[in-house]
Design an enzyme around this catalytic site. Sequence first.
Site, PDB file in Angstrom:
ATOM      1  N   TYR A 273       2.571   9.964 -26.312  1.00  0.00           N
ATOM      2  CA  TYR A 273       2.258  10.394 -24.955  1.00  0.00           C
ATOM      3  C   TYR A 273       3.377   9.991 -24.006  1.00  0.00           C
ATOM      4  O   TYR A 273       3.855   8.853 -24.050  1.00  0.00           O
ATOM      5  CB  TYR A 273       0.929   9.773 -24.521  1.00  0.00           C
ATOM      6  CG  TYR A 273       0.525  10.023 -23.086  1.00  0.00           C
ATOM      7  CD1 TYR A 273       0.757  11.251 -22.481  1.00  0.00           C
ATOM      8  CD2 TYR A 273      -0.090   9.033 -22.342  1.00  0.00           C
ATOM      9  CE1 TYR A 273       0.389  11.478 -21.168  1.00  0.00           C
ATOM     10  CE2 TYR A 273      -0.476   9.255 -21.024  1.00  0.00           C
ATOM     11  CZ  TYR A 273      -0.222  10.476 -20.439  1.00  0.00           C
ATOM     12  OH  TYR A 273      -0.586  10.695 -19.135  1.00  0.00           O
ATOM     13  N   CYS A 274       3.818  10.931 -23.163  1.00  0.00           N
ATOM     14  CA  CYS A 274       4.848  10.666 -22.156  1.00  0.00           C
ATOM     15  C   CYS A 274       6.112  10.144 -22.856  1.00  0.00           C
ATOM     16  O   CYS A 274       6.563  10.730 -23.830  1.00  0.00           O
ATOM     17  CB  CYS A 274       4.288   9.701 -21.109  1.00  0.00           C
ATOM     18  SG  CYS A 274       5.377   9.393 -19.695  1.00  0.00           S
ATOM     19  N   LEU A 275       6.691   9.048 -22.391  1.00  0.00           N
ATOM     20  CA  LEU A 275       7.900   8.538 -23.032  1.00  0.00           C
ATOM     21  C   LEU A 275       7.629   8.023 -24.435  1.00  0.00           C
ATOM     22  O   LEU A 275       8.547   7.895 -25.240  1.00  0.00           O
ATOM     23  CB  LEU A 275       8.524   7.438 -22.172  1.00  0.00           C
ATOM     24  CG  LEU A 275       9.330   7.941 -20.976  1.00  0.00           C
ATOM     25  CD1 LEU A 275       9.786   6.786 -20.105  1.00  0.00           C
ATOM     26  CD2 LEU A 275      10.532   8.754 -21.434  1.00  0.00           C
TER      27      LEU A 275
END
Length: 546
Positions: A278-280
């Site tokens: 998720y995300c970075l």
Amino acid sequence: MLAWVDWASHLANSPGKQAELLAFAASLSEQWMAVLKKNPANPDRGATAPDRSPVNDRRFNDPAWDQWPYDLFRSSFVNQTKWWEQATQGVWGVDPKHQRLLAFGAKQWLEMLSPANAAVFNPVVLKRTIAEQGANLARGTSNFLDDLRRQLSGQPPAGTENFVVGRDVAVTEGKVVLRNRLIELIQYTPTTEKVHPEPILIIPAWIMKYYVLDLSPHNSLIRYLVAQGHTVFCISWRNPDAEDRDLGMDEYLEFGLHAALDAVTSVVPGHGVHAAGYCLGGTLLAIGASAMARDGDTRLVSVSLLAAQTDFSEPGELSLFINESQVALLEASMAQTGYLTSDQMSGAFQLLRSYDLIWSRMIDEYLLGDRRAMTDLMAWNADGTRLPAKMHSQYLRRLYLNNDLSAGRYPVTGRPVSVGDIAVPVFCVGTASDHIAPWRSVYKLHLLSSAELTFVLTTGGHNGGIVSEPGRGNRQYQIHTRAAGDGYMAPDEWQATMQTHPDSWWPAWSAWLRERSGDVVAPPLIGAESSGYPTVCDAPGEYVRN
């Protein structure tokens, strides 16, 4: 200042643009004069009240803004906004990034100067003040002083005490089976008699606490996956301090992704792993999966990237905060502390949605005197994390400034990796209102990978679009699977072509994982000595409380 000088000097040498802006200002002035004539004392007003002015700005939705003189204040603000939108666009010769930066800066000033922010110009606030004889302003003052006290003492916002980690949020049952200097790895307790043999390893972003994916029981993505018969593991990143200043991206791969993957394959031997980031955390997963593909490591059977960018050439408005000068300033600051504070990070994110996250809240809580109800997602958002100096500098430079990953220049163990080497099926989610990882930027994975790629576009923002449980209202998504080797479709064409489905995208992801998993088996043991990863403590562990 550099952006302003660039814009002003080119505008001064653009007589055509000047004439265009003068003509536009004249047309706006005519509109303003028409509003001015609505003054009840004006003899030219006429007997019939004017129709409501159409304004596409929800801060002025209340009918009280249609009355004179408040419609005059509104019209002045709207006209100024329109003029600055025209003035900051299309000036010949201005650097495109300077143009975007100036437009963003002008928007921030206008947001601050909105008549809605001042009690004397806001009819909704004045009406409430008269009705309550000023009690709303007294409550607002109390709210402001309470917030100021909490800010100065380092306490969390009001209401977060109702969302305690391990009691109200992050309550899915499980055990910590690995703890090292950087992560705790949580293995969740199965709730079904049989499970799919391939476990899921979740890699959240290290710029946030992991439990955004395990909020309250009703909207926990982790709990949902467990209930669907999946064996779920999740990384909980340690909140770094000054002693961790030299932790870099290599350490986040070694002690994070690879250490967790080693543990998962030891606890559940003989099966591949569905990895989700998720995300970075998704960007880190893409880097790690690329290196694994390069080195012939076949432990992954699929990769899921949730609101995660692999190409940073168009990262949206967040790029306005990231250039060589600002990164150097951050590095100088982090050299003193050893880390970036969560306040510095959240401040930038708030400016991306300044009306929603700053000004509208101030109006509600300080002028109307109404405390906004705290939610689990808001409480999580206030539970920030720090970022080690070396890692933060590396990912800003390598990913945002240099875009090394998409260009095939990102090094892992001294050799560059390519996202194009990932051959396993990929599930990729973009969120329509994302200000951190814009969905068209996330969609660029289609240009980097020729593997089977299922792309989902869902309503909501960077967090709300991912935390989107089944049954939640006003949610919909589009989904399409591009077979391995198929041609490219542009994002706007994709959005216009694909069918829209109601409700959450979670069931579609669960079905996608199920189709790429084997027949169900008995659940693996948790914390077994024989696996080499005995129980350390109960979930949610200790790192998340730091």
